[in-house]
Design a protein around this motif. Structure first.
Motif, mmCIF file in Angstrom:
data_model
loop_
_atom_site.group_PDB
_atom_site.id
_atom_site.type_symbol
_atom_site.label_atom_id
_atom_site.label_comp_id
_atom_site.label_asym_id
_atom_site.label_seq_id
_atom_site.Cartn_x
_atom_site.Cartn_y
_atom_site.Cartn_z
ATOM 1 N N GLN B 36 26.447 -10.595 17.323
ATOM 2 C CA GLN B 36 28.105 -10.025 17.314
ATOM 3 C C GLN B 36 28.788 -10.954 16.278
ATOM 4 O O GLN B 36 28.939 -11.998 16.501
ATOM 5 N N GLN B 37 29.572 -10.272 15.696
ATOM 6 C CA GLN B 37 30.586 -11.045 14.430
ATOM 7 C C GLN B 37 32.082 -10.444 15.261
ATOM 8 O O GLN B 37 32.514 -9.591 14.671
ATOM 9 N N SER B 39 36.584 -10.532 15.054
ATOM 10 C CA SER B 39 37.029 -11.105 14.337
ATOM 11 C C SER B 39 37.730 -13.198 14.605
ATOM 12 O O SER B 39 38.220 -12.623 15.810
ATOM 13 N N SER B 40 37.256 -13.189 13.229
ATOM 14 C CA SER B 40 37.622 -14.819 13.748
ATOM 15 C C SER B 40 37.261 -15.934 15.531
ATOM 16 O O SER B 40 36.821 -16.341 15.673
ATOM 17 N N GLN B 41 35.935 -14.738 15.313
ATOM 18 C CA GLN B 41 34.890 -16.040 15.940
ATOM 19 C C GLN B 41 33.581 -16.381 15.650
ATOM 20 O O GLN B 41 33.714 -15.572 14.706
ATOM 21 N N ALA B 42 33.092 -17.536 16.423
ATOM 22 C CA ALA B 42 32.225 -17.241 15.612
ATOM 23 C C ALA B 42 30.833 -15.917 15.799
ATOM 24 O O ALA B 42 30.961 -15.364 16.922
ATOM 25 N N PRO B 43 29.618 -16.388 15.168
ATOM 26 C CA PRO B 43 28.610 -15.178 15.393
ATOM 27 C C PRO B 43 28.526 -15.150 16.885
ATOM 28 O O PRO B 43 27.944 -16.667 16.457
ATOM 29 N N LYS B 44 27.287 -14.483 17.334
ATOM 30 C CA LYS B 44 27.190 -14.743 18.367
ATOM 31 C C LYS B 44 25.315 -13.662 18.528
ATOM 32 O O LYS B 44 26.052 -13.002 18.492
ATOM 33 N N LEU B 45 24.144 -14.863 19.656
ATOM 34 C CA LEU B 45 23.336 -14.249 18.839
ATOM 35 C C LEU B 45 23.422 -13.325 20.308
ATOM 36 O O LEU B 45 23.146 -13.753 21.236
ATOM 37 N N LEU B 46 22.443 -12.149 20.076
ATOM 38 C CA LEU B 46 22.354 -10.846 20.857
ATOM 39 C C LEU B 46 20.926 -11.675 21.450
ATOM 40 O O LEU B 46 20.791 -11.173 22.430
ATOM 41 N N CYS B 91 22.898 -9.515 10.424
ATOM 42 C CA CYS B 91 21.341 -9.481 11.283
ATOM 43 C C CYS B 91 20.835 -10.918 10.146
ATOM 44 O O CYS B 91 21.053 -10.556 9.145
ATOM 45 N N ALA B 92 19.525 -11.369 10.338
ATOM 46 C CA ALA B 92 19.019 -12.628 10.310
ATOM 47 C C ALA B 92 18.007 -12.577 10.307
ATOM 48 O O ALA B 92 17.117 -11.850 10.880
#
Lengths: 112, 114
Positions: B36-37, B39-46, B91-92
């Protein structure tokens, strides 16, 4: 607390000059570092990486430097081109089972 | 070209109305991730799947669930979206090459909650 920090939210550079993007980390156990580039409305694209056993990795115009003692890495782009304008994310992981920890990104603008 | 595909690219839902985001890959990677990302934040793993093994991050809300019916597909279900769930969902995938594993991202789904 952020383990990976990109303290400059933005950077503006003239075309042809060097762009230097910086990243600091707090976890000394991180052993693999990556840079991703993200254009608007697209996902992050892998750019370049470096293992902790190295202090430099070069790929064309992109070079990543790692200073383990300072817990600092940097991405150098030379020469910078307008197409390099994007948000650059630094990421780090620890070991084979570690998850990627991202910084908040630095928005690079390369002016023609 | 081998790639990570996310559908839809933009999703609008109503507060509390369940929504499913999908991800598929042609890379034949055995690990799939949802981030989840905001605005202006680092991607956060769910969470992530190593093959069929599901790994949830400790701070991922129960409102978020995931399914991986086969190697190629992974779904993110948000059971009761709140306004705070509006974000880009990425998704990665990765091959799980040990310490030097690299993740490859899809284009993301931008979720709007009305």
């Amino acid at each position: 607390d952020q383990q990976v920090k990109q303290n400059s939210p933005s950077l503006s550079v003239q075309e042809g000059r060097i762009s230097i993007l910086n990243c600091d980390y707090t976890n000394s156990m991180f052993d693999y570092f990556l840079w991703y580039k993200k254009y608007p409305a697209e996902g992050p694209t892998f750019l370049i990486s470096i293992s902790s056993i190295k202090d430099k990795n070069e790929d064309g115009r992109f070079t990543v430097f790692l200073n383990k003692s300072a817990k600092h890495l940097s991405l150098h782009i030379v020469p910078s081109q307008p197409g390099d304008s994007a948000v650059y994310f630094c990421a780090a992981k620890q070991g084979s089972q570690g998850n990627l920890i991202f910084g908040k990104g630095t928005k690079l603008s390369v002016k023609p | 070209d081998a790639m990570v595909i996310q559908n839809p690219r933009y999703q609008v839902t109503q507060f509390g109305k369940p929504v499913t985001l999908s991800c598929s890959q042609t890379l034949n990677h055995n690990v799939m991730y949802w981030y989840q990302q905001k605005s202006s934040q680092a991607p956060k793993l769910l969470f992530h799947y190593y093959d069929k093994d599901f790994n949830n991050e400790a701070d991922t809300p129960d409102n978020f669930q995931s399914r991986r019916p086969n190697t190629s597909f992974c779904f993110l279900d948000i059971r009761s979206p709140g306004l705070g769930d509006a974000a880009m969902y990425l998704c990665a995938t990765s091959k799980n090459q040990g310490n030097v594993d690299t993740q490859y991202f899809g284009p993301g789904t931008r979720l709007t909650v009305l």
